[in-house]
Design a protein around this motif. Structure first.
Motif, PDB file in Angstrom:
ATOM      1  N   GLY A 186      20.071   3.532  -6.310  1.00  8.06           N
ATOM      2  CA  GLY A 186      18.940   4.365  -5.908  1.00  8.06           C
ATOM      3  C   GLY A 186      17.673   3.581  -6.159  1.00  8.06           C
ATOM      4  N   ILE A 187      16.718   3.688  -5.250  1.00  9.74           N
ATOM      5  CA  ILE A 187      15.417   3.052  -5.486  1.00  9.74           C
ATOM      6  C   ILE A 187      14.341   4.113  -5.335  1.00  9.74           C
ATOM      7  N   GLU A 188      13.371   4.071  -6.247  1.00  5.27           N
ATOM      8  CA  GLU A 188      12.343   5.125  -6.276  1.00  5.27           C
ATOM      9  C   GLU A 188      11.039   4.503  -6.793  1.00  5.27           C
ATOM     10  N   VAL A 189       9.935   4.864  -6.133  1.00  7.11           N
ATOM     11  CA  VAL A 189       8.657   4.253  -6.479  1.00  7.11           C
ATOM     12  C   VAL A 189       7.956   4.987  -7.619  1.00  7.11           C
ATOM     13  N   ASN A 190       8.239   6.283  -7.770  1.00  4.42           N
ATOM     14  CA  ASN A 190       7.518   7.054  -8.783  1.00  4.42           C
ATOM     15  C   ASN A 190       8.308   7.073 -10.098  1.00  4.42           C
ATOM     16  N   ASN A 209       1.404  14.426  -6.309  1.00  6.32           N
ATOM     17  CA  ASN A 209       1.468  13.759  -7.609  1.00  6.32           C
ATOM     18  C   ASN A 209       2.857  13.961  -8.228  1.00  6.32           C
ATOM     19  N   TYR A 210       3.778  13.063  -7.870  1.00  3.54           N
ATOM     20  CA  TYR A 210       5.162  13.226  -8.331  1.00  3.54           C
ATOM     21  C   TYR A 210       5.311  12.997  -9.833  1.00  3.54           C
ATOM     22  N   SER A 211       4.320  12.336 -10.457  1.00  8.58           N
ATOM     23  CA  SER A 211       4.422  12.167 -11.912  1.00  8.58           C
ATOM     24  C   SER A 211       4.383  13.533 -12.581  1.00  8.58           C
ATOM     25  N   GLY A 236       8.033   8.908 -12.756  1.00  6.08           N
ATOM     26  CA  GLY A 236       8.400  10.243 -13.248  1.00  6.08           C
ATOM     27  C   GLY A 236       9.679  10.720 -12.582  1.00  6.08           C
ATOM     28  N   MET A 237       9.745  10.557 -11.266  1.00  9.25           N
ATOM     29  CA  MET A 237      10.950  10.965 -10.527  1.00  9.25           C
ATOM     30  C   MET A 237      12.141  10.108 -10.979  1.00  9.25           C
ATOM     31  N   LEU A 238      11.885   8.799 -11.107  1.00  9.09           N
ATOM     32  CA  LEU A 238      12.967   7.886 -11.507  1.00  9.09           C
ATOM     33  C   LEU A 238      13.519   8.264 -12.888  1.00  9.09           C
ATOM     34  N   ASN A 295      16.366  10.565   2.197  1.00  8.98           N
ATOM     35  CA  ASN A 295      16.225  12.017   2.278  1.00  8.98           C
ATOM     36  C   ASN A 295      14.805  12.473   2.004  1.00  8.98           C
ATOM     37  N   GLN A 296      14.179  13.039   3.021  1.00  8.40           N
ATOM     38  CA  GLN A 296      12.872  13.695   2.845  1.00  8.40           C
ATOM     39  C   GLN A 296      11.809  12.761   2.278  1.00  8.40           C
ATOM     40  N   VAL A 297      11.777  11.538   2.784  1.00  3.57           N
ATOM     41  CA  VAL A 297      10.805  10.556   2.290  1.00  3.57           C
ATOM     42  C   VAL A 297       9.799  10.135   3.366  1.00  3.57           C
ATOM     43  N   ILE A 313       0.857  -1.190   0.000  1.00  3.68           N
ATOM     44  CA  ILE A 313       0.000   0.000   0.000  1.00  3.68           C
ATOM     45  C   ILE A 313       0.890   1.237   0.000  1.00  3.68           C
ATOM     46  N   LEU A 314       0.606   2.169  -0.897  1.00  5.09           N
ATOM     47  CA  LEU A 314       1.421   3.379  -0.981  1.00  5.09           C
ATOM     48  C   LEU A 314       0.598   4.596  -0.619  1.00  5.09           C
ATOM     49  N   THR A 315       1.232   5.502   0.101  1.00  5.75           N
ATOM     50  CA  THR A 315       0.598   6.768   0.438  1.00  5.75           C
ATOM     51  C   THR A 315       1.149   7.791  -0.525  1.00  5.75           C
ATOM     52  N   SER A 351       9.295  19.687 -12.568  1.00  4.28           N
ATOM     53  CA  SER A 351       9.860  20.965 -12.095  1.00  4.28           C
ATOM     54  C   SER A 351      10.585  20.824 -10.754  1.00  4.28           C
ATOM     55  N   TYR A 352      10.603  19.621 -10.197  1.00  7.02           N
ATOM     56  CA  TYR A 352      11.174  19.409  -8.855  1.00  7.02           C
ATOM     57  C   TYR A 352      12.567  20.015  -8.718  1.00  7.02           C
ATOM     58  N   ASP A 353      13.414  19.776  -9.720  1.00  7.70           N
ATOM     59  CA  ASP A 353      14.814  20.217  -9.605  1.00  7.70           C
ATOM     60  C   ASP A 353      14.980  21.728  -9.708  1.00  7.70           C
ATOM     61  N   HIS A 406      13.383   0.664  -9.959  1.00  5.53           N
ATOM     62  CA  HIS A 406      12.012   1.071  -9.688  1.00  5.53           C
ATOM     63  C   HIS A 406      11.462   0.133  -8.613  1.00  5.53           C
ATOM     64  N   GLY A 407      11.032   0.682  -7.485  1.00  2.00           N
ATOM     65  CA  GLY A 407      10.496  -0.186  -6.430  1.00  2.00           C
ATOM     66  C   GLY A 407      10.280   0.600  -5.158  1.00  2.00           C
ATOM     67  N   SER A 408       9.850  -0.126  -4.127  1.00  3.04           N
ATOM     68  CA  SER A 408       9.523   0.527  -2.860  1.00  3.04           C
ATOM     69  C   SER A 408      10.584   0.270  -1.801  1.00  3.04           C
ATOM     70  N   LEU A 409      10.868   1.310  -1.045  1.00  2.71           N
ATOM     71  CA  LEU A 409      11.842   1.138   0.038  1.00  2.71           C
ATOM     72  C   LEU A 409      11.249   0.352   1.205  1.00  2.71           C
ATOM     73  N   LEU A 410       9.969   0.015   1.113  1.00  2.00           N
ATOM     74  CA  LEU A 410       9.390  -0.826   2.163  1.00  2.00           C
ATOM     75  C   LEU A 410       9.757  -2.289   1.938  1.00  2.00           C
TER      76      LEU A 410
HETATM   77  C1  SAM Z   1      10.291  14.809  -1.224  1.00  3.61           C
HETATM   78  S1  SAM Z   1      10.747  13.606  -2.389  1.00  3.61           S
HETATM   79  C2  SAM Z   1      12.465  13.384  -1.975  1.00  3.61           C
HETATM   80  C3  SAM Z   1      13.267  12.858  -3.144  1.00  3.61           C
HETATM   81  C4  SAM Z   1      14.773  12.813  -2.883  1.00  3.61           C
HETATM   82  N1  SAM Z   1      15.088  11.893  -1.825  1.00  3.61           N
HETATM   83  C5  SAM Z   1      15.281  14.201  -2.552  1.00  3.61           C
HETATM   84  O1  SAM Z   1      15.434  14.484  -1.367  1.00  3.61           O
HETATM   85  O2  SAM Z   1      15.466  14.986  -3.486  1.00  3.61           O
HETATM   86  C6  SAM Z   1      10.052  12.115  -1.759  1.00  3.61           C
HETATM   87  C7  SAM Z   1      10.320  10.935  -2.673  1.00  3.61           C
HETATM   88  O3  SAM Z   1      10.021   9.724  -1.980  1.00  3.61           O
HETATM   89  C8  SAM Z   1       9.465   8.834  -2.943  1.00  3.61           C
HETATM   90  N2  SAM Z   1       8.760   7.744  -2.240  1.00  3.61           N
HETATM   91  C9  SAM Z   1       7.634   7.845  -1.495  1.00  3.61           C
HETATM   92  N3  SAM Z   1       7.282   6.623  -1.008  1.00  3.61           N
HETATM   93  C10 SAM Z   1       8.221   5.746  -1.472  1.00  3.61           C
HETATM   94  C11 SAM Z   1       8.399   4.342  -1.334  1.00  3.61           C
HETATM   95  N4  SAM Z   1       7.549   3.588  -0.629  1.00  3.61           N
HETATM   96  N5  SAM Z   1       9.460   3.761  -1.949  1.00  3.61           N
HETATM   97  C12 SAM Z   1      10.337   4.514  -2.685  1.00  3.61           C
HETATM   98  N6  SAM Z   1      10.204   5.855  -2.858  1.00  3.61           N
HETATM   99  C13 SAM Z   1       9.171   6.465  -2.257  1.00  3.61           C
HETATM  100  C14 SAM Z   1       8.560   9.739  -3.740  1.00  3.61           C
HETATM  101  O4  SAM Z   1       8.114   9.139  -4.947  1.00  3.61           O
HETATM  102  C15 SAM Z   1       9.451  10.947  -3.943  1.00  3.61           C
HETATM  103  O5  SAM Z   1      10.291  10.809  -5.052  1.00  3.61           O
END
Ligand code: SAM
Length: 287
Positions: A78-82, A18-20, A84-86, A122-124, A12-14, A25-27, A103-107
């Motif tokens: 690096g692992i990232e669920v979204n 909408n990171y897609s 678009g971000m990846l 960082n900031q996740v 289950i993801l929260t 523009s995130y950067d 591509h995957g979840s850190l859970l």
């Molecule tokens: C605020 S951004 C931070 C991105 C990067 N760490 C940075 O600091 O620039 C939060 C990131 O966490 C990712 N994220 C949220 N839940 C996640 C999960 N379960 N597994 C992997 N990535 C996840 C989001 O898709 C998003 O890219």
């Protein structure tokens, strides 16, 4: 000691942001911060020298932190669920680089046990759990378990998050959206509770470091008109918690403060508060 959760329950993801969309523009308003803190924590681990270390960025987003460290360590993952971000992260590193992106979840980390010398996240954390659940922060706990499993003995985990006090004092728009700041604060475990979770998972006590001088938004942080731009708001998911009506009202207020000049004094006062507490907190712990 806490027990890890069944991987079947970790899908289950929260996702309230909408990171897609915001990935595009995130950067423009985000930069990696606390690099000396992160590299210092990795360098101080007893696994092997920094330049040989295998490092994971859990929730790597657009790859900003990987870009800042990849030339200083051995191999990066690096692992990232979204997606678009990846995709933005993939654009930063060419084929054949020593940065591997998944591509995957850190859970539910798809790596062998005892594999990494260091992990940064960082900031996740504020994206992992919906507030108000009876079991406090189950997904943060699952993430800590996953990190513990894939870290080598003596390997270091570095969590970069905003403390509740930093949410209030470290971001100038907080006084304009106090209810939303409360909502965001409820998504983040307290520093005390985070320490308790780390210990319960099996980590050894580490420490807490707060860089006071850096902002997540770099130079653009103090732009008095910043929040009027969608691209600026896309760099801080707090804005995604506002309803359309709340956003409209807040932007009208910022616009009016710019028009009558009161924003200058407001920003001066807010800067004094930010410089006392900083915007981010780095919690580190060893396996
Ligand atoms: C605020 S951004 C931070 C991105 C990067 N760490 C940075 O600091 O620039 C939060 C990131 O966490 C990712 N994220 C949220 N839940 C996640 C999960 N379960 N597994 C992997 N990535 C996840 C989001 O898709 C998003 O890219």
């Amino acid at each position: 000691m806490l027990k890890p959760r069944d991987p079947e329950t970790l899908n289950i993801l929260t996702e309230y942001e909408n990171y897609s969309v915001t990935s595009h523009s995130y950067d423009t308003t985000r930069q990696p911060i606390g690099m000396e803190v992160i590299l210092g924590c990795f360098a101080a681990s007893n696994t092997c020298p920094l330049h040989e270390q295998i490092i994971l960025d859990a929730g790597c987003g657009t790859g900003n932190y990987l870009q800042a460290i990849h030339n200083k360590v051995g191999i990066c993952h690096g692992i990232e669920v979204n997606e678009g971000m990846l995709a933005q992260a993939q654009n930063k590193f060419g084929n054949g680089s020593h940065v591997n992106l998944d591509h995957g979840s850190l859970l539910n980390l798809p790596y062998p046990d005892d594999f990494f010398d260091g992990i940064m996240c960082n900031q996740v954390i504020h994206h992992l759990d919906d507030p108000g659940k009876t079991d406090a922060f189950p997904n943060v706990k699952a993430m800590l378990f996953a990190c513990y499993r894939v870290l080598r003995p003596h390997g270091v985990l570095v969590l970069n998050l905003c403390s509740r006090q930093q949410l209030v004092d470290g971001f100038w728009w907080a006084d304009l959206i106090p209810k939303i700041v409360d909502k965001m604060a409820a998504r983040i475990p307290s520093l005390d509770f985070t320490g308790k979770m780390l210990e319960a998972v099996g980590f050894q006590k580490g420490g807490i470091i707060v860089p006071l001088h850096e902002t997540l938004q770099g130079q653009s942080y103090c732009d008095p008109k910043g929040p009027l731009q969608k691209s600026f708001r896309d760099g801080d998911s707090t804005w995604a918690l506002l309803s359309e009506a709340e956003l409209h009202q807040t932007l009208e207020r910022i616009h009016a403060m710019n028009e009558d000049g009161s924003i200058i004094e407001y920003l001066d006062e807010r800067e004094k508060r930010r410089k006392r507490v900083g915007q981010t907190t780095f919690i580190f712990a060893r396996k």
